[in-house]
Design a protein around this motif. Structure first.
Motif, PDB file in Angstrom:
ATOM      1  N   MET A   1       0.813  -1.631  -0.357  1.00 38.61           N
ATOM      2  CA  MET A   1      -0.308   0.030  -0.288  1.00 38.61           C
ATOM      3  C   MET A   1       0.847   1.359  -0.115  1.00 38.61           C
ATOM      4  N   ILE A   2       0.900   2.197  -0.853  1.00 40.01           N
ATOM      5  CA  ILE A   2       0.601   3.420  -0.369  1.00 40.01           C
ATOM      6  C   ILE A   2       0.320   4.799  -0.439  1.00 40.01           C
ATOM      7  N   THR A   3       0.225   5.940   0.259  1.00 42.57           N
ATOM      8  CA  THR A   3      -0.400   6.762   0.358  1.00 42.57           C
ATOM      9  C   THR A   3      -0.077   7.673  -0.578  1.00 42.57           C
ATOM     10  N   ILE A   4      -1.358   8.421  -0.948  1.00 42.46           N
ATOM     11  CA  ILE A   4      -1.018   9.973  -1.898  1.00 42.46           C
ATOM     12  C   ILE A   4      -1.352  10.910  -0.901  1.00 42.46           C
ATOM     13  N   ILE A   5      -0.797  12.409  -0.788  1.00 43.78           N
ATOM     14  CA  ILE A   5      -1.898  13.030  -0.323  1.00 43.78           C
ATOM     15  C   ILE A   5      -1.649  14.568  -0.438  1.00 43.78           C
ATOM     16  N   ALA A   6      -2.360  14.920  -0.851  1.00 44.70           N
ATOM     17  CA  ALA A   6      -2.499  16.561  -1.683  1.00 44.70           C
ATOM     18  C   ALA A   6      -3.038  17.471  -0.920  1.00 44.70           C
ATOM     19  N   ALA A   7      -3.061  18.826  -1.098  1.00 41.09           N
ATOM     20  CA  ALA A   7      -3.492  19.728   0.106  1.00 41.09           C
ATOM     21  C   ALA A   7      -5.043  20.064  -0.523  1.00 41.09           C
ATOM     22  N   PHE A  32     -10.638   8.931   2.117  1.00 39.35           N
ATOM     23  CA  PHE A  32      -9.263   8.542   1.803  1.00 39.35           C
ATOM     24  C   PHE A  32     -10.207   7.603   0.867  1.00 39.35           C
ATOM     25  N   TYR A  33      -9.460   7.713  -0.495  1.00 39.66           N
ATOM     26  CA  TYR A  33     -10.297   7.023  -1.551  1.00 39.66           C
ATOM     27  C   TYR A  33      -9.028   5.682  -1.391  1.00 39.66           C
ATOM     28  N   ARG A  34      -9.480   4.423  -1.728  1.00 39.36           N
ATOM     29  CA  ARG A  34      -8.821   3.729  -1.658  1.00 39.36           C
ATOM     30  C   ARG A  34      -9.068   2.634  -3.280  1.00 39.36           C
ATOM     31  N   GLY A  35      -7.440   1.992  -3.744  1.00 37.74           N
ATOM     32  CA  GLY A  35      -8.055   1.618  -4.897  1.00 37.74           C
ATOM     33  C   GLY A  35      -6.855   0.957  -5.659  1.00 37.74           C
ATOM     34  N   LEU A  36      -6.795   1.270  -6.790  1.00 42.66           N
ATOM     35  CA  LEU A  36      -5.376   0.689  -7.536  1.00 42.66           C
ATOM     36  C   LEU A  36      -4.786   1.404  -8.505  1.00 42.66           C
ATOM     37  N   LEU A  37      -4.140   2.168  -9.091  1.00 40.16           N
ATOM     38  CA  LEU A  37      -3.044   3.398  -9.641  1.00 40.16           C
ATOM     39  C   LEU A  37      -1.733   2.928 -10.398  1.00 40.16           C
ATOM     40  N   ALA A  38      -1.465   2.581 -11.270  1.00 44.76           N
ATOM     41  CA  ALA A  38      -0.482   1.692 -11.780  1.00 44.76           C
ATOM     42  C   ALA A  38      -0.665   0.808 -10.757  1.00 44.76           C
ATOM     43  N   GLY A  39      -1.749  -0.483 -11.147  1.00 44.55           N
ATOM     44  CA  GLY A  39      -1.403  -1.696 -10.528  1.00 44.55           C
ATOM     45  C   GLY A  39      -1.405  -1.959  -9.189  1.00 44.55           C
ATOM     46  N   LYS A  40      -0.553  -0.279  -8.781  1.00 42.75           N
ATOM     47  CA  LYS A  40      -0.683  -0.646  -6.962  1.00 42.75           C
ATOM     48  C   LYS A  40      -1.428  -0.268  -6.118  1.00 42.75           C
ATOM     49  N   GLU A  41      -1.529  -0.592  -5.045  1.00 41.67           N
ATOM     50  CA  GLU A  41      -2.956  -0.710  -4.174  1.00 41.67           C
ATOM     51  C   GLU A  41      -2.203   1.310  -3.724  1.00 41.67           C
ATOM     52  N   ILE A  42      -3.612   1.904  -3.189  1.00 49.35           N
ATOM     53  CA  ILE A  42      -3.476   2.918  -3.114  1.00 49.35           C
ATOM     54  C   ILE A  42      -4.416   3.554  -2.111  1.00 49.35           C
ATOM     55  N   SER A  43      -3.247   4.469  -1.196  1.00 50.39           N
ATOM     56  CA  SER A  43      -4.992   5.087  -0.533  1.00 50.39           C
ATOM     57  C   SER A  43      -4.381   6.537  -0.462  1.00 50.39           C
ATOM     58  N   LEU A  44      -5.412   7.820  -0.882  1.00 50.80           N
ATOM     59  CA  LEU A  44      -5.548   8.994  -1.755  1.00 50.80           C
ATOM     60  C   LEU A  44      -6.561   9.803  -0.450  1.00 50.80           C
ATOM     61  N   ALA A  45      -6.088  10.718  -0.295  1.00 51.23           N
ATOM     62  CA  ALA A  45      -6.700  11.750  -0.015  1.00 51.23           C
ATOM     63  C   ALA A  45      -6.454  13.278  -0.159  1.00 51.23           C
ATOM     64  N   VAL A  46      -7.197  13.913   0.366  1.00 48.64           N
ATOM     65  CA  VAL A  46      -7.144  15.081   0.378  1.00 48.64           C
ATOM     66  C   VAL A  46      -6.934  15.702   1.846  1.00 48.64           C
ATOM     67  N   CYS A  47      -5.963  16.831   2.103  1.00 54.46           N
ATOM     68  CA  CYS A  47      -5.505  16.700   4.045  1.00 54.46           C
ATOM     69  C   CYS A  47      -6.096  17.864   4.162  1.00 54.46           C
ATOM     70  N   GLY A  48      -6.692  19.006   3.109  1.00 54.89           N
ATOM     71  CA  GLY A  48      -7.090  20.464   3.468  1.00 54.89           C
ATOM     72  C   GLY A  48      -5.602  20.927   3.484  1.00 54.89           C
ATOM     73  N   ILE A  49      -5.713  22.420   3.668  1.00 53.79           N
ATOM     74  CA  ILE A  49      -4.927  23.476   4.182  1.00 53.79           C
ATOM     75  C   ILE A  49      -3.998  24.004   4.987  1.00 53.79           C
ATOM     76  N   GLY A  50      -2.983  24.019   4.996  1.00 51.40           N
ATOM     77  CA  GLY A  50      -2.038  24.051   6.341  1.00 51.40           C
ATOM     78  C   GLY A  50      -1.426  22.644   6.791  1.00 51.40           C
ATOM     79  N   LYS A  51      -0.101  23.202   7.781  1.00 46.13           N
ATOM     80  CA  LYS A  51       0.665  22.093   8.348  1.00 46.13           C
ATOM     81  C   LYS A  51      -0.161  21.049   9.189  1.00 46.13           C
TER      82      LYS A  51
END
Ligand code: ADE
Length: 228
Positions: A1-7, A32-51
């Motif tokens: 599983m690889i996590t991708i985060i964007a703001a 968190f969106y879970r699924g496959l990207l480029a054949g890899k298991e991914i968890s993907l989220a928008v974290c919101g703005i700021g630290k």
């Protein structure tokens, strides 16, 4: 599983359009969106703005998904004078530029009592990012990214961040995610495409280049996923 985060949502549109077998789960208001990207298991989220949002999201992902790596992508203001909109910055390391305990003798950006000054990205992931940027034909550079809870839009502040930290780009989340990843000993990399020059008029450039820059950054990450 690889996590991708964007703001921001605009920064995950490309991933969502390519994600297969997508399911969703929410923790602390973050989807968190879970699924496959480029054949890899991914968890993907928008974290919101700021630290704080970014740090919380990263820790939630680590606790719930135990990822093998975390990738943070999105847009940034360019600080190095030769960077232009739609160039890519692959972070070598990140610093929290608004951490200030200089009254105690610490350098600006140093988090007191931490062994790190800047948080280093994983060299292998950064190398994959470079290869992917080359494949995309993007102008890119590697260097330090400075993060703080501030949209930088003045010559004074941009020049200050550039000279103080030798930072090539500024944004509002990366160093917080890097901080959390380092504490969890999790390999990570931060990829940002330049949306504006962080100087007077930055907001108008930002509006103009946001979606193209977000797509370029995400496309570069897709290339990384193929190499992992
Ligand atoms: N993200 C994109 N542009 C930025 C800027 N100028 N300052 C902070 N974060 C940004």
């Amino acid at each position: 599983m690889i996590t991708i985060i964007a703001a921001m949502q605009e920064e995950i549109d490309l991933y969502l359009s390519k994600m297969k077998q997508e399911t969703q789960i929410s923790y602390a208001g973050i989807t968190f969106y879970r699924g496959l990207l480029a054949g890899k298991e991914i968890s993907l989220a928008v974290c919101g703005i700021g630290k704080v949002n970014a740090a919380m999201c990263a820790q939630l992902a680590i606790d719930h998904f135990s990822p093998q790596a975390l990738i943070h992508s999105g847009v940034a203001g360019g600080l190095a004078p030769d960077l232009k909109p739609l160039d890519l910055v692959i972070a070598q390391s990140l610093v929290e530029h608004d951490m200030d305990t200089t009254h105690f003798g610490d350098p600006l950006g140093q988090i007191p009592r931490m062994k790190y000054f800047d948080f280093p990205c994983d060299p292998t992931l950064a190398e994959y990012a470079k290869q992917s940027a080359e494949e995309a034909g993007a102008d890119f550079r590697t260097g330090l990214i400075a993060s703080g809870d501030q949209f930088v839009a003045s010559h004074e502040k941009a020049d200050f961040l550039y000279s103080q930290f030798h930072a090539c780009a500024c944004e509002m989340e990366g160093a917080a995610i890097a901080h959390v990843c380092c504490l969890n000993e999790l390999p990570f990399v931060v990829i940002r495409a330049i949306s504006d020059n962080a100087r007077t008029g930055a907001f108008m450039q930002y509006e103009q280049f946001l979606s193209q820059a977000a797509a370029l950054s995400a496309q570069t990450v897709m290339g990384i996923l193929e190499k992992i």
